[in-house]
Scaffold this active site. Structure first.
Site, PDB file in Angstrom:
ATOM      1  N   GLY A 227       0.839  -1.196   0.000  1.00 50.16           N
ATOM      2  CA  GLY A 227       0.000   0.000   0.000  1.00 50.16           C
ATOM      3  C   GLY A 227       0.871   1.241   0.000  1.00 50.16           C
ATOM      4  N   SER A 228       0.284   2.342   0.398  1.00 50.15           N
ATOM      5  CA  SER A 228       1.015   3.607   0.354  1.00 50.15           C
ATOM      6  C   SER A 228       2.039   3.673   1.489  1.00 50.15           C
ATOM      7  CB  SER A 228       0.021   4.761   0.491  1.00 50.15           C
ATOM      8  OG  SER A 228      -0.611   4.673   1.751  1.00 50.15           O
ATOM      9  N   GLU A 249       5.454  -3.448   1.238  1.00 50.51           N
ATOM     10  CA  GLU A 249       5.741  -3.041  -0.144  1.00 50.51           C
ATOM     11  C   GLU A 249       4.974  -1.752  -0.393  1.00 50.51           C
ATOM     12  OE1 GLU A 249       6.809  -7.402  -1.817  1.00 50.51           O
ATOM     13  OE2 GLU A 249       5.745  -6.021  -3.093  1.00 50.51           O
ATOM     14  N   CYS A 283       3.036   0.696  -8.702  1.00 48.55           N
ATOM     15  CA  CYS A 283       4.050   1.176  -7.759  1.00 48.55           C
ATOM     16  C   CYS A 283       5.396   1.404  -8.429  1.00 48.55           C
ATOM     17  CB  CYS A 283       4.191   0.178  -6.621  1.00 48.55           C
ATOM     18  SG  CYS A 283       4.527  -1.490  -7.203  1.00 48.55           S
TER      19      CYS A 283
HETATM   20  P1  NAD Z   1      -3.440   2.528   0.870  1.00 48.55           P
HETATM   21  O1  NAD Z   1      -2.240   2.659   1.703  1.00 48.55           O
HETATM   22  O2  NAD Z   1      -4.410   3.610   0.862  1.00 48.55           O
HETATM   23  O3  NAD Z   1      -4.243   1.219   1.254  1.00 48.55           O
HETATM   24  C1  NAD Z   1      -3.631  -0.059   1.234  1.00 48.55           C
HETATM   25  C2  NAD Z   1      -4.389  -0.970   2.177  1.00 48.55           C
HETATM   26  O4  NAD Z   1      -4.137  -0.550   3.518  1.00 48.55           O
HETATM   27  C3  NAD Z   1      -5.903  -0.914   1.994  1.00 48.55           C
HETATM   28  O5  NAD Z   1      -6.425  -2.207   2.138  1.00 48.55           O
HETATM   29  C4  NAD Z   1      -6.341  -0.004   3.134  1.00 48.55           C
HETATM   30  O6  NAD Z   1      -7.664  -0.199   3.542  1.00 48.55           O
HETATM   31  C5  NAD Z   1      -5.368  -0.423   4.208  1.00 48.55           C
HETATM   32  N1  NAD Z   1      -5.213   0.556   5.286  1.00 48.55           N
HETATM   33  C6  NAD Z   1      -5.354   1.899   5.229  1.00 48.55           C
HETATM   34  N2  NAD Z   1      -5.131   2.456   6.440  1.00 48.55           N
HETATM   35  C7  NAD Z   1      -4.821   1.444   7.278  1.00 48.55           C
HETATM   36  C8  NAD Z   1      -4.463   1.369   8.646  1.00 48.55           C
HETATM   37  N3  NAD Z   1      -4.408   2.444   9.428  1.00 48.55           N
HETATM   38  N4  NAD Z   1      -4.185   0.161   9.183  1.00 48.55           N
HETATM   39  C9  NAD Z   1      -4.225  -0.953   8.419  1.00 48.55           C
HETATM   40  N5  NAD Z   1      -4.573  -0.955   7.116  1.00 48.55           N
HETATM   41  C10 NAD Z   1      -4.859   0.241   6.549  1.00 48.55           C
HETATM   42  O7  NAD Z   1      -2.886   2.187  -0.601  1.00 48.55           O
HETATM   43  P2  NAD Z   1      -3.738   2.119  -1.944  1.00 48.55           P
HETATM   44  O8  NAD Z   1      -4.085   3.518  -2.281  1.00 48.55           O
HETATM   45  O9  NAD Z   1      -4.799   1.091  -1.824  1.00 48.55           O
HETATM   46  O10 NAD Z   1      -2.662   1.553  -2.965  1.00 48.55           O
HETATM   47  C11 NAD Z   1      -1.783   2.342  -3.677  1.00 48.55           C
HETATM   48  C12 NAD Z   1      -0.427   2.353  -3.005  1.00 48.55           C
HETATM   49  O11 NAD Z   1       0.099   1.035  -2.946  1.00 48.55           O
HETATM   50  C13 NAD Z   1       0.590   3.153  -3.786  1.00 48.55           C
HETATM   51  O12 NAD Z   1       1.330   3.942  -2.897  1.00 48.55           O
HETATM   52  C14 NAD Z   1       1.463   2.095  -4.421  1.00 48.55           C
HETATM   53  O13 NAD Z   1       2.774   2.507  -4.736  1.00 48.55           O
HETATM   54  C15 NAD Z   1       1.442   1.036  -3.384  1.00 48.55           C
HETATM   55  N6  NAD Z   1       1.819  -0.224  -3.987  1.00 48.55           N
HETATM   56  C16 NAD Z   1       3.067  -0.726  -3.741  1.00 48.55           C
HETATM   57  C17 NAD Z   1       3.494  -1.905  -4.356  1.00 48.55           C
HETATM   58  C18 NAD Z   1       4.874  -2.464  -4.130  1.00 48.55           C
HETATM   59  O14 NAD Z   1       5.125  -3.594  -4.535  1.00 48.55           O
HETATM   60  N7  NAD Z   1       5.785  -1.736  -3.522  1.00 48.55           N
HETATM   61  C19 NAD Z   1       2.619  -2.568  -5.217  1.00 48.55           C
HETATM   62  C20 NAD Z   1       1.361  -2.022  -5.436  1.00 48.55           C
HETATM   63  C21 NAD Z   1       0.956  -0.853  -4.814  1.00 48.55           C
END
Ligand code: NAD
Length: 479
Positions: A227-228, A249, A283
């Site tokens: 995630g982010s 990641e 990502c």
């Molecule tokens: P996000 O961080 O908003 O959400 C990711 C997940 O985390 C979701 O399921 C969300 O509900 C959960 N989440 C949010 N707040 C949380 C908390 N406080 N506690 C636990 N879980 C929580 O990310 P997104 O917008 O869904 O995805 C895009 C991001 O993911 C981009 O930054 C991208 O670069 C990253 N990403 C990284 C990779 C990698 O391999 N490095 C691959 C794909 C995406």
């Protein structure tokens, strides 16, 4: 209208609260259906089930775990293709080509993970005392919380699920609130393939309401989060307090370093694909291009053509190379960063506004000042910033001028320059002669700096989702 429930104990079940949330289709911004909304109570239930599931699943012969994951791959190939394709296009706004790629990669990941079930290798090592034997046993961790993003909601989720399962862990999945339905579909396929009912749960819901209680749960032994960076920092900080293993990641700001010996038109096509695929919502997308002065003008002219010829059609149209962003906030974030860069002095080469609905035009900015959001931060949209450098050393320094270190590309035919760059670039991966967004089920994918901690893929995932135990034995039977 579709409706999905939580997946608990092998069955579709409503949440304890009975609440649901609406899921929108990015292509139309219309409701696609609704999904059960899990909270801390559902988390407690899922983790308790997973503790039991772990005992059953980890005791199974590795060959049986392998067979289950192989069967899941077969089910997708034989019966699941259409359903998953539709969900990927509807729920995540994927083009048909991206959806097909994702499904192929998912099948590959399942088969690669299946092989890992039989490779939980340990070791023996010498002991100076001839009466003693020392060995290392590799064991699963227990309950793994899997928290996934929306951009590749099937393949990334599968990667974070299949490898811990192969090693004998149980999983509790919290998919992105943007793409809950595809996660339920994957969970059902794994159950159909023979995974014990308690070894997997899927909890659709929101980050604060469901993700946080899950990742903070005392009986969770490992957290796999894609995630982010912001979410990774929150989850990582809380995990560190409890000394829980994490595999994070996170975001990227990958660069393509384009050197003077390449054909500018061919290089522009590669770089364009590396940023505009899935509208930049990848990502590893190369959102920065660092180009040697000798070919800068030709490269930029070719890039403009590449960006402007992308076909923005219906997601189901085979020619579509491009689709919508996930939601209004994502479009807003991209627009703000583009406007900020232009105000600060960047040249808008092409794009720069919404095409229709949530589709943002493929956008290229030249000479974006390095303090701007578009240069420094991940926009997760179709925006490429191009900058001119004098030579290889300046190019490497420019690539490394980032808080992120996920992936990168080096475009050159000169292998000495390529290897000099590959060694010096700070990133989890460097791709030579290709764009920065590459996948391989065996590769160690991940990054450093703000891009995360740990690596996933093949044996590297097995290492992340297992622990080592030193066992030593006294052979003198004097006891
Ligand atoms: P996000 O961080 O908003 O959400 C990711 C997940 O985390 C979701 O399921 C969300 O509900 C959960 N989440 C949010 N707040 C949380 C908390 N406080 N506690 C636990 N879980 C929580 O990310 P997104 O917008 O869904 O995805 C895009 C991001 O993911 C981009 O930054 C991208 O670069 C990253 N990403 C990284 C990779 C990698 O391999 N490095 C691959 C794909 C995406």
């Amino acid at each position: 209208m579709r409706q999905t429930e939580l997946l608990l104990d092998g069955k579709a079940q409503p949440s304890q609260s009975g609440a649901y949330f609406e899921v929108l289709a990015p292509a139309t911004e219309q409701p696609l259906g609704r999904s059960a909304r899990a909270n801390a109570e559902d988390v407690n239930r899922a983790v308790a089930l997973a503790q039991q599931g772990f005992v059953e699943w980890s005791a199974l012969a590795p060959a049986k775990r392998e067979a289950c994951l192989l069967k899941a791959a077969d089910i997708i190939e034989q019966q699941g293709l259409e359903r998953l394709l539709e969900l990927l296009m509807d729920e995540s706004g994927s083009t048909i080509q991206k959806a097909r790629f994702e499904i192929r990669y998912t099948v590959d990941l399942l088969r690669t993970a299946a092989g890992e079930a039989r490779r939980l290798y340990g070791q023996t090592f010498p002991n100076d005392n001839p009466n003693r034997i020392s060995m290392v046993l590799r064991q699963p961790l227990g309950v793994v919380a899997v928290v996934s993003p929306y951009n590749a909601p099937l393949s990334l989720l599968c990667k974070m699920t299949a490898f811990p399962l192969a090693a004998g862990n149980a999983v509790v999945i919290k998919p992105s609130e943007e793409t809950p339905m595809i996660a339920v579909a994957l969970g059902q396929i794994l159950l159909e393939a023979g995974l014990p009912a308690k070894a997997i749960s899927v909890l659709s819901g929101f980050g604060a309401e469901c993700g946080a209680p899950l990742t903070e749960h005392p009986d969770v032994h490992c957290i796999a989060l894609t995630g982010s960076t912001r979410t990774g920092q929150l989850v990582g900080a809380s995990a560190a307090r409890r000394m829980v293993r994490t595999q994070l990641e996170l975001g990227g700001k990958s660069a393509a370093l384009v050197l003077r010996d390449v054909d500018p038109a061919k290089a522009a096509a590669v770089v364009a694909q590396g940023i505009f695929t899935h509208s930049g919502q990848i990502c590893m997308a190369n959102s920065r291009a660092v180009v040697e002065a000798a070919i800068f003008d030709d490269f930029v002219a070719a890039l403009k053509q590449q960006a402007e010829k992308l076909y923005l059609g219906d997601l189901r149209d085979e020619r579509s190379a491009y689709g919508p962003l996930i939601n209004r906030q994502a479009v807003h974030k991209v627009q703000q960063a583009v406007d900020e860069a232009v105000t600060a002095g960047a040249t808008l080469l092409t794009g720069g506004k919404v095409q229709q609905g949530l589709v943002y035009q493929p956008t290229v900015l030249l000479h974006t000042p390095s303090h701007c959001t578009a240069w420094r931060e991940e926009l997760f949209g179709p925006v490429l910033s191009v900058i001119k450098v004098d030579n290889l050393a300046a190019g490497i320094a420019c690539v490394n001028d980032s808080d992120y270190a996920l992936s990168s590309a080096v475009l050159t035919k000169n292998m000495v320059w390529a290897m000099q760059a590959a060694r010096a670039i700070q990133a989890g991966s460097v791709h030579i002669g290709m764009h920065a967004f590459q996948s391989n089920a065996l590769a160690p994918i991940g990054g450093s700096k703000l891009s995360g901690v740990g690596r996933s893929g093949g044996a590297y995932s097995t290492a992340e989702f297992t622990d080592l135990k030193w066992i030593s034995m006294e052979l003198d039977d004097s006891l």
